[in-house]
Design a protein around this motif. Structure first.
Motif, PDB file in Angstrom:
ATOM      1  N   GLY A 539      33.850  36.204  31.873  1.00  0.00           N
ATOM      2  CA  GLY A 539      33.261  37.301  32.626  1.00  0.00           C
ATOM      3  C   GLY A 539      34.064  37.637  33.865  1.00  0.00           C
ATOM      4  O   GLY A 539      34.303  38.819  34.172  1.00  0.00           O
ATOM      5  N   ILE A 540      34.502  36.625  34.600  1.00  0.00           N
ATOM      6  CA  ILE A 540      35.338  36.859  35.782  1.00  0.00           C
ATOM      7  C   ILE A 540      36.652  37.516  35.375  1.00  0.00           C
ATOM      8  O   ILE A 540      37.145  38.437  36.033  1.00  0.00           O
ATOM      9  N   GLY A 541      37.214  37.080  34.263  1.00  0.00           N
ATOM     10  CA  GLY A 541      38.476  37.638  33.797  1.00  0.00           C
ATOM     11  C   GLY A 541      38.402  39.127  33.538  1.00  0.00           C
ATOM     12  O   GLY A 541      39.291  39.890  33.941  1.00  0.00           O
ATOM     13  N   VAL A 542      37.337  39.589  32.890  1.00  0.00           N
ATOM     14  CA  VAL A 542      37.246  41.022  32.573  1.00  0.00           C
ATOM     15  C   VAL A 542      36.953  41.844  33.826  1.00  0.00           C
ATOM     16  O   VAL A 542      37.389  43.000  33.930  1.00  0.00           O
ATOM     17  N   LEU A 543      36.270  41.274  34.811  1.00  0.00           N
ATOM     18  CA  LEU A 543      36.050  41.993  36.071  1.00  0.00           C
ATOM     19  C   LEU A 543      37.367  42.192  36.816  1.00  0.00           C
ATOM     20  O   LEU A 543      37.594  43.257  37.414  1.00  0.00           O
ATOM     21  N   VAL A 544      38.243  41.197  36.774  1.00  0.00           N
ATOM     22  CA  VAL A 544      39.569  41.316  37.407  1.00  0.00           C
ATOM     23  C   VAL A 544      40.386  42.413  36.713  1.00  0.00           C
ATOM     24  O   VAL A 544      41.064  43.217  37.363  1.00  0.00           O
ATOM     25  N   ILE A 545      40.329  42.451  35.397  1.00  0.00           N
ATOM     26  CA  ILE A 545      41.042  43.487  34.645  1.00  0.00           C
ATOM     27  C   ILE A 545      40.574  44.882  35.061  1.00  0.00           C
ATOM     28  O   ILE A 545      41.382  45.803  35.245  1.00  0.00           O
ATOM     29  N   ASN A 546      39.270  45.044  35.237  1.00  0.00           N
ATOM     30  CA  ASN A 546      38.742  46.348  35.618  1.00  0.00           C
ATOM     31  C   ASN A 546      39.208  46.781  37.001  1.00  0.00           C
ATOM     32  O   ASN A 546      39.524  47.957  37.207  1.00  0.00           O
TER      33      ASN A 546
END
Length: 556
Positions: A539-546
């Motif tokens: 979840g943290i990973g996809v927020l960083v991508i966004n």
């Protein structure tokens, strides 16, 4: 490709080669084949409505996002890209991804751990039958209206392909989707959604590349649109001040209305999406489902909003009266203009696949809620499981029939994304208000859920009516849905607080597994695992991508 503006609307004609038609026929054969192959696996109502809670996370994750890549994504968001510009990325990067992560990390343990079979059933356990009943009714109405949107979008393409009247295209589309849902239930729908996801990508990625190339590249496209429509059209946050000129709205509406009320309302309480996670084989897989779906969701604007913006340059006059092209026609028109034989067949198949996935998601969730939460609980309780399986199949037939009628309602909107966001503000936001307060405030009493949903829904409808009668002014239809959602949430929350002051709350024993701090987790959800199986880490990973994608927009 031909256009006719005789009626002031759109008459798009797609000319497919024999190769294109063969590719489409092969795809549709596979779709029905999956339904036939899985029909023997449906032995109980749980198999039909929730796949027996047996599917792996990667399947439910792709099914989760594929169920969403329907008319609202391909036609709706591309139409909005042409109408509103780059600010539509807000509907993905803060208007979807954070809520999907929240669903996976925080809310799925409540849904999956309590073993409820639907979202309304959770409300019955947390509040009372009144909250359960009003949610079941509003969900049934909303899901049929949204299914009609996907059915209408599907029929637009079929009408262009076959040259048949719109109403017959709608009926033909409905019959096909109905066939594979009846055969294999939710499992058939999800496995078809997995296949449909990859077909969509194969069709849309080449179209996006060609469209951007034809405009001279991203930098040239943004420069042209910026000079013609202003910086707010190509920079998501420019002009979002209270007195600004961004066509989507102001930052207050974007943050509170879109990113919180609309986004969380849709992704965390919409059973058409949550149902996919409930079909997972264990608690950790259920939590991973929306987070796995969030990764491809982050990049969907590249194949929807970008082609829509390119259509303004490549299809002059789109969306203007008399042009023969509505905003909804952006993707099909680009396909017919630029894709060669073979590639065009795959791309059109991808369109049809997306619309079928969206409709199937709403129909498969509709039949579960109607059968479990209305028929079984209030009309014919206590019957054998086989009886409810049969009812579910008949309800599926009836639901598709209703969707045919609601498709005609959707046909009256030149941008179906505006229509869908209005529906979400009516049905999802008040429900989210009841859920989030009920989950995190133990003091919320039995009747609070009912009053929160009722007052919130009425408020959203009133704000919309005042806007349509020019009593309230907003920058756009989308801006109205943001502020209408804020008003609906605030009014619903106030109603819940007032209702809770009048009666005693449930005991901790009654709230076990239903409120924050008392959720039930299975062994798979608490066992040690590598980072790539951790909902929090992913979840943290996809927020960083966004966050990185937002920065990339301004690089052009």
């Amino acid at each position: 490709m031909t256009f006719s503006a005789a009626d002031g609307g759109s008459a798009l004609s797609l000319d497919l080669s024999p190769v294109d038609l063969v590719l489409m026929a092969i795809y549709f054969t596979f779709v029905l084949g999956i339904g036939f192959a899985l029909r023997r696996a449906v032995k109980s109502s749980l198999d039909f409505f929730l796949s027996g809670r047996s599917l792996p996370a990667w399947v439910t994750g792709i099914g989760f996002i594929s169920a969403n890549i329907g008319a609202v994504e391909l036609l709706g968001q591309s139409a909005s890209g042409a109408q509103y510009g780059a600010a539509m990325v807000h509907y993905f990067w803060i208007g979807a991804i954070p809520a999907m992560v929240f669903l996976g990390i925080v809310m799925m343990p409540f849904y999956y751990g309590s073993k409820v079979r639907s979202v309304p059933e959770y409300l019955r356990l947390r509040f009372d039958p009144k909250a359960h009943l009003i949610n079941a009714i509003t969900f049934v109405v909303g899901s049929m209206l949204i299914a009609g949107v996907n059915l209408y979008a599907l029929s637009i393409v079929l009408e262009a392909l076959l040259g048949i009247p719109l109403i017959f295209a709608i009926i033909l589309s409905a019959a096909f989707v109905l066939s594979y849902i009846l055969l294999g239930g939710l499992t058939s729908a999800i496995y078809n959604e997995v296949m449909q996801f990859f077909v969509v990508l194969i069709g849309m990625v080449p179209l996006t590349i060609i469209a951007i190339k034809e405009t001279g590249g991203l930098s040239e496209l943004f420069a042209k649109l910026g000079s013609e429509h202003g910086k707010a059209f190509v920079e998501p946050w420019t002009g979002t001040g209270v007195g600004g000129a961004n066509p989507v709205g102001d930052w207050i509406g974007i943050i509170l209305g879109l990113a919180f009320c609309l986004s969380f309302g849709y992704w965390t309480t919409n059973f058409a999406e949550v149902q996919r996670a409930m079909a997972a084989r264990d608690g950790n897989s259920a939590r991973l489902t929306p987070i796995i779906g969030a990764y491809p969701k982050s990049f969907v604007p590249l194949i929807t909003i970008l082609p829509g913006m390119a259509a303004l340059v490549l299809l002059p006059g789109i969306g203007t009266p008399g042009s023969g092209l509505e905003y909804n026609d952006a993707i099909p028109a680009l396909m017919d203009k630029y894709l060669p034989p073979g590639v065009l067949g795959v791309a059109v198949t991808g369109l049809l696949a997306a619309f079928m996935a969206g409709m199937a998601a709403n129909v498969s969730s509709f039949n579960a809620v109607f059968t479990y939460d209305l028929w079984q609980d209030y009309i014919r309780p206590g019957r054998p499981d086989r009886y409810y399986l049969v009812v579910g199949r008949w309800v599926t037939v009836g639901g598709v029939g209703v969707a045919v009628l609601t498709a005609l309602i959707a046909s009256g909107f030149s941008n179906i994304s505006n229509y869908l966001q209005t529906l979400f503000s009516f049905f999802n936001v008040p429900l989210f208000c009841a859920f989030i307060i009920g989950m995190f405030w133990r003091r919320a009493t039995r009747s609070a859920g009912f009053w929160g949903i009722l007052v919130g829904t009425v408020t959203a409808v009133v704000v919309y009516a005042l806007y349509k009668f020019d009593v309230l002014q907003f920058r756009s239809d989308l801006h109205e849905t943001m502020w209408g959602s804020i008003a609906a949430f605030a009014a619903g929350a106030a109603a819940m607080v007032l209702a809770s002051l009048r009666e005693a709350r449930k005991t901790d024993e009654e709230l076990h597994g239903l409120v924050y701090g008392m959720e039930i987790r299975d062994a798979s959800d608490i066992a040690a695992r590598p980072w790539y199986r951790s909902p929090v880490a992913l979840g943290i990973g996809v927020l960083v991508i966004n966050a990185g994608l937002y920065a990339a927009v301004y690089a052009f």
